[in-house]
Design a protein around this motif. Structure first.
Motif, mmCIF file in Angstrom:
data_model
loop_
_atom_site.group_PDB
_atom_site.id
_atom_site.type_symbol
_atom_site.label_atom_id
_atom_site.label_comp_id
_atom_site.label_asym_id
_atom_site.label_seq_id
_atom_site.Cartn_x
_atom_site.Cartn_y
_atom_site.Cartn_z
ATOM 1 N N TYR A 2 -25.268 8.625 6.632
ATOM 2 C CA TYR A 2 -26.451 7.775 6.707
ATOM 3 C C TYR A 2 -26.661 7.314 8.137
ATOM 4 O O TYR A 2 -25.745 7.306 8.944
ATOM 5 N N ILE A 4 -28.800 4.057 10.214
ATOM 6 C CA ILE A 4 -29.501 2.779 10.063
ATOM 7 C C ILE A 4 -30.097 2.431 11.415
ATOM 8 O O ILE A 4 -29.387 2.403 12.415
ATOM 9 N N LEU A 13 -36.714 -1.876 8.923
ATOM 10 C CA LEU A 13 -35.373 -1.347 8.717
ATOM 11 C C LEU A 13 -35.564 0.101 8.280
ATOM 12 O O LEU A 13 -36.169 0.369 7.245
ATOM 13 N N ILE A 15 -33.830 3.565 7.338
ATOM 14 C CA ILE A 15 -32.566 4.134 6.863
ATOM 15 C C ILE A 15 -32.791 5.579 6.443
ATOM 16 O O ILE A 15 -33.816 5.893 5.830
ATOM 17 N N TRP A 17 -30.571 8.765 4.515
ATOM 18 C CA TRP A 17 -29.357 9.237 3.855
ATOM 19 C C TRP A 17 -29.284 10.747 3.993
ATOM 20 O O TRP A 17 -30.307 11.427 3.928
ATOM 21 N N TYR A 29 -20.916 1.397 3.145
ATOM 22 C CA TYR A 29 -22.320 1.379 3.569
ATOM 23 C C TYR A 29 -22.893 -0.030 3.449
ATOM 24 O O TYR A 29 -23.529 -0.538 4.377
ATOM 25 N N ASP A 32 -21.497 -2.356 6.141
ATOM 26 C CA ASP A 32 -22.088 -2.000 7.429
ATOM 27 C C ASP A 32 -23.535 -2.499 7.516
ATOM 28 O O ASP A 32 -23.920 -3.146 8.490
ATOM 29 N N LEU A 33 -24.320 -2.219 6.496
ATOM 30 C CA LEU A 33 -25.729 -2.608 6.491
ATOM 31 C C LEU A 33 -25.888 -4.130 6.547
ATOM 32 O O LEU A 33 -26.685 -4.646 7.340
ATOM 33 N N LYS A 34 -25.124 -4.848 5.761
ATOM 34 C CA LYS A 34 -25.222 -6.310 5.744
ATOM 35 C C LYS A 34 -24.824 -6.913 7.093
ATOM 36 O O LYS A 34 -25.498 -7.817 7.598
ATOM 37 N N ARG A 36 -24.876 -5.484 10.060
ATOM 38 C CA ARG A 36 -25.866 -5.140 11.074
ATOM 39 C C ARG A 36 -27.176 -5.892 10.861
ATOM 40 O O ARG A 36 -27.845 -6.253 11.828
ATOM 41 N N PHE A 37 -27.545 -6.153 9.619
ATOM 42 C CA PHE A 37 -28.753 -6.911 9.313
ATOM 43 C C PHE A 37 -28.669 -8.300 9.949
ATOM 44 O O PHE A 37 -29.595 -8.752 10.615
#
Length: 123
Positions: A2, A4, A13, A15, A17, A29, A32-34, A36-37
């Motif tokens: 993925y 981001i 945002l 993204i 996949w 995932y 990582d996403l949370k 970075r958000f």
């Protein structure tokens, strides 16, 4: 599996996949996403383009893991899913029931819709 990309200038945002996920990969995932958000300073109300063109339909165990790991993720104001796959479209419609979601076969029309202030987004 993925990528981001946070685009602050567009409140987007973005993204993509490129593989099927296992439950463990979903957990990684999500972490990582949370992280970075928060680091990017994004807030609820952002716009989300999720390009699934290069990923297959996700296994049921991965879908359950996504629901468990992403239930507390800040909500978008508009979601565009990109997939040319009819089966993936059916899976998305079954799992993601947000009225502010649209599915596209290509990434560019999805971005146009996301950024169009005149586009009708049901309440």
């Amino acid at each position: 599996m993925y990528s981001i990309r946070f685009r602050s200038d567009l409140n987007l945002l973005d993204i993509a996949w490129s593989a099927q996920f296992t439950p463990d990969e979903v957990a990684n995932y999500a972490r990582d996403l949370k992280a970075r958000f928060v680091a990017e300073g994004f807030r609820p109300g952002y716009r989300l383009r999720m390009d699934m063109s290069d990923s297959a339909v996700q296994p049921q165990e991965a879908l359950a893991a996504f629901q468990a790991n992403m239930s507390d993720f800040p909500k978008a104001s508009r979601i565009a899913i990109v997939t040319p796959s009819v089966i993936a479209r059916m899976q998305v419609r079954r799992i993601m029931t947000q009225p502010y979601l649209r599915i596209f076969a290509q990434a560019e029309p999805a971005l146009v819709w996301l950024l169009d202030e005149r586009a009708i987004v049901p309440a």
